[in-house]
Design an enzyme around this catalytic site. Sequence first.
Site, PDB file in Angstrom:
ATOM      1  CG  PHE A 137      -1.844   1.235   1.189  1.00  0.00           C
ATOM      2  CD1 PHE A 137      -2.980   1.242   0.392  1.00  0.00           C
ATOM      3  CD2 PHE A 137      -1.540   2.388   1.913  1.00  0.00           C
ATOM      4  CE1 PHE A 137      -3.799   2.365   0.322  1.00  0.00           C
ATOM      5  CE2 PHE A 137      -2.357   3.512   1.845  1.00  0.00           C
ATOM      6  CZ  PHE A 137      -3.487   3.496   1.053  1.00  0.00           C
ATOM      7  CG  ASP A 222       5.598   3.502   1.850  1.00  0.00           C
ATOM      8  OD1 ASP A 222       5.629   4.091   2.955  1.00  0.00           O
ATOM      9  OD2 ASP A 222       4.576   3.425   1.151  1.00  0.00           O
ATOM     10  CE  LYS A 251      -0.870   5.244   7.921  1.00  0.00           C
ATOM     11  NZ  LYS A 251      -0.564   4.830   6.552  1.00  0.00           N
TER      12      LYS A 251
HETATM   13  C1  LIG Z   1      -0.839   5.141   5.150  1.00  0.00           C
HETATM   14  C2  LIG Z   1       0.205   4.751   4.168  1.00  0.00           C
HETATM   15  C3  LIG Z   1       0.425   5.500   2.986  1.00  0.00           C
HETATM   16  C4  LIG Z   1      -0.465   6.640   2.591  1.00  0.00           C
HETATM   17  O1  LIG Z   1      -0.402   7.710   3.469  1.00  0.00           O
HETATM   18  P1  LIG Z   1      -1.513   8.868   3.389  1.00  0.00           P
HETATM   19  O2  LIG Z   1      -1.013   9.860   4.383  1.00  0.00           O
HETATM   20  O3  LIG Z   1      -2.816   8.259   3.752  1.00  0.00           O
HETATM   21  O4  LIG Z   1      -1.494   9.381   2.005  1.00  0.00           O
HETATM   22  C5  LIG Z   1       1.475   5.133   2.180  1.00  0.00           C
HETATM   23  N1  LIG Z   1       2.258   4.090   2.471  1.00  0.00           N
HETATM   24  C6  LIG Z   1       2.075   3.340   3.584  1.00  0.00           C
HETATM   25  C7  LIG Z   1       3.009   2.213   3.865  1.00  0.00           C
HETATM   26  C8  LIG Z   1       1.039   3.641   4.451  1.00  0.00           C
HETATM   27  O5  LIG Z   1       0.825   2.877   5.533  1.00  0.00           O
END
Ligand SMILES: *Cc1c(COP(=O)(O)O)cnc(C)c1O
Length: 395
Positions: A137, A222, A251
């Site tokens: 994700f 990420d 986050k």
């Molecule tokens: C939550 C998340 C995102 C997206 O972040 P947003 O602030 O909602 O755009 C991207 N990568 C990972 C691994 C995430 O957990």
Amino acid sequence: MSHSLVEIADRSIAATYARYPLMLVRGQGATLWDDKGRAYTDFVAGIAVCNLGHCHKRLVAALQEQAAKLWHVSNLFYTGPQAELAAWLVDHCFAERVFFANSGAEANEAAIKLARKYFKDRGRPRRYEIVSMELSFHGRTMATLSATGQDKIKQGFDPLLEGFRFVPFNDIEALRKAVNSSTCAVLLEPVQGEGGVNCPAPEYLQQVRALCDEQGCLLIFDEVQTGMGRCGSLFAHRQFGVEPDIMTLAKALGNGLPIGAMLASEKVAASFGAGAHATTFGGSPLVTAVALEVCRLIEQEDLAQRAAELGKYFREGLRRLQEKHPLIVDVRGRGLLVGVELGIEGAKVVDACRQRGFLINCIQDRVLRLAPPLVIGRAEIDALLECLDEVLSEV
Ligand SMILES: *Cc1c(COP(=O)(O)O)cnc(C)c1O
């Protein structure tokens, strides 16, 4: 619940979220209160966001102090908190430069653009493919959705961006077959969050690093969910003994204020010169002043170490529950990013826990994700274990 507000919300806000029937009004540490004054222990933490808990005194003070000084001036000017936060971040990881954004998706969007431009700048315009992972994700913007390995959230948005390929996570042979001279980067989460709290084999990330070096492509981690102490080290990749070329954060970086960051080595970041990328709000003094205090607190209170120890304690307790409840198929995770895979759908368990005063959430239908603030205590973990024991006996 305050029914009039719930009704207004239900008819006025885009219906993109199926919400729990709960109106939250206040938080302190790992506790949240609803509009009836009922307390809940928070094992969601705004989805791995509030690592320092709710309304931490020093964060409230940092926010109030900066709010009375300066909120926003645009990146046309220098501001102190942004410079100090960038310095803190580059002092604490492989990176030499930071681009500030407002969310995880935007941080990843910047990473994708940078990886492409890096090879354009080197006279390799066709080297633009990104290989990412199934069940990954990376966000909901068009580029980050294109990079996300979950079909169900991509449906209805065709055509997506071209140049993305997917391989199973934790399968180095599959990756070897997918990476070639068209690949500009391999993009992955060190531990998959939304995909089900999936941990790689200990040697996998090192193999990925070696493969990227062999093929001359970039490696992007990420760490939007895994970073900022959550997994038991400041950044999860440290535990695996590898460094990426680009890392994204979001986050927990602002503990709830919206901020994202894309960090890169000098060599790679050189492709983001003046005018190459921009954002109006990214890195505002208000948000970066708070994020800087978040960083200092995580370090001073050694919260990564705390996450490592509490996570181990938590998983041990969950494994004891597993012996008693065959409904628990697997217990996994790193630090305080904990996954409990069930043999049934998790929604009922989530509801039953909420009725008993514990907020948890469920991903991929069957995996309970437990991601409390890192300031939580053993007593609160014990209380949730007891609650789960009861709930699993009943469902
Ligand atoms: C939550 C998340 C995102 C997206 O972040 P947003 O602030 O909602 O755009 C991207 N990568 C990972 C691994 C995430 O957990």
